[in-house]
Design an enzyme around this catalytic site. Structure first.
Site, PDB file in Angstrom:
ATOM      1  N   SER A  91       0.821  -1.204   0.000  1.00  0.00           N
ATOM      2  CA  SER A  91       0.000   0.000   0.000  1.00  0.00           C
ATOM      3  C   SER A  91       0.853   1.251   0.000  1.00  0.00           C
ATOM      4  CB  SER A  91      -0.892   0.002   1.249  1.00  0.00           C
ATOM      5  OG  SER A  91      -1.517   1.246   1.443  1.00  0.00           O
ATOM      6  N   TYR A 115      -2.116   0.418  10.201  1.00  0.00           N
ATOM      7  CA  TYR A 115      -2.290  -0.282   8.930  1.00  0.00           C
ATOM      8  C   TYR A 115      -1.049  -0.150   8.062  1.00  0.00           C
ATOM      9  CZ  TYR A 115      -3.530  -0.925   4.057  1.00  0.00           C
ATOM     10  OH  TYR A 115      -3.518  -1.305   2.741  1.00  0.00           O
ATOM     11  N   LYS A 119       1.904  -2.999   6.651  1.00  0.00           N
ATOM     12  CA  LYS A 119       2.332  -3.200   5.270  1.00  0.00           C
ATOM     13  C   LYS A 119       3.846  -3.058   5.138  1.00  0.00           C
ATOM     14  CE  LYS A 119      -1.431  -4.345   3.226  1.00  0.00           C
ATOM     15  NZ  LYS A 119      -1.578  -5.701   2.624  1.00  0.00           N
TER      16      LYS A 119
END
Length: 300
Positions: A91, A115, A119
């Site tokens: 991402s 988040y 990643k």
């Protein structure tokens, strides 16, 4: 195909073999390794992850468990079964607050949400696996994905801008923009929106690339190189839907950078891939799928 069906259902993959499994479970690694051997799989595309920025801020430990434990179990299964090609869904969140019209893969990684941190850690884990057992991998750093591949594939991503706006329009409510005081041309966040069909084509190109690639993990941005503000995207949605409503502005969300636009030079150079579809195609395809789902009584 492996899936826990937590975000979708079997109606979206008619005719495809499916094994329902939770990759976080203790038994996942052995189960997946056995399946890879049985089906003679030679490459894996790993899409499974939790991906809501604001949810990750509220539930950081759970996000680490979901996104990293599942990846660790998959890598253990691949090593055990001798599968050495992986396309990983990463991402642009790994770049954190990096701004500009051309964020390249060499931009320092500084995620600002749990988040994004998962990643970045996932990419690091894959890089370590490439050293440990010769894994050939690419981490595709998605920018903002929208659009529908067909009218039967409505976007159920509740945390994404387009379905969030659709949901409010269905309820007769104006679209909500989170913050208009960012240092951008209209005060709203700038994002690089990519059509899901372009994204799918990038995955196929990445898989082909890995057939001849050496061991290692190659990060690649998947974006258009063009920035669209949230206000501009909402206006495009209102045009496509024919809604007379106007957007309302609410407070900022935690973890949202002001601007995130890809440099897509490296993916074009290595894979020969370039995004072909623009904002209007994204919004119009999403709206058509949304309307079809509502007409058929399916979740929209």
């Amino acid at each position: 195909m492996l899936d826990d069906l937590s975000a979708s259902g079997t109606e979206r993959i008619p005719g495809l073999p499916l094994v329902e499994i939770d990759l976080v479970s203790d038994a996942a690694s052995a189960t997946v390794a056995a399946l890879l051997r049985k089906e003679r799989i030679d490459a894996v595309m790993h899409f499974a992850a939790r991906k809501s920025v604001d949810e990750s801020v509220r539930r950081p430990a759970w996000y680490y468990e979901q996104n990293l434990t599942s990846l660790a179990h998959l890598l253990m299964a691949m090593e055990e079964s001798g599968v050495d090609r992986l396309v990983f869904s990463s991402s642009a969140a790994v770049y954190g607050s990096a701004t500009g019209e051309a964020i390249g893969e060499d931009t320092p990684l500084a995620p600002i949400s749990p988040y994004g941190e998962t990643k970045r850690a996932g990419e690091q884990l894959i890089s370590a696996a490439s050293i440990a057992f010769g894994l050939r991998a690419t981490s595709l750093r998605y920018f903002n994905v929208g659009g529908a591949g067909s009218v039967t594939l409505a976007n159920h991503g509740g945390g994404n801008l387009i379905p969030l706006v659709f949901e409010r329009l269905d309820r007769g409510l104006p679209p909500l923009i989170h913050g208009d005081d960012y240092p951008t041309r209209d005060g709203t966040c700038v994002r690089d929106y990519i059509h899901v069909v372009d994204l799918a084509e990038a995955h196929v190109a990445a898989l082909d690339y890995l057939a001849e690639a050496p061991a290692g993990n190659t990060p690649l941005n998947v974006g258009t190189g063009r920035g669209t503000t949230v206000h501009e995207m909402v206006d495009a949605i209102l045009r496509a839907s024919g809604s007379p409503l106007a957007a309302e502005v609410g407070p900022r969300r935690d973890g949202d950078p002001a601007s995130s636009v890809a440099s897509a030079a490296r993916i074009h150079s290595l894979l020969g891939w370039t995004a072909k579809r623009g904002i209007d195609e994204i919004v119009q395809s999403d709206w058509a799928a949304h309307q079809a789902a509502r007409a058929a009584g399916r979740p929209a």
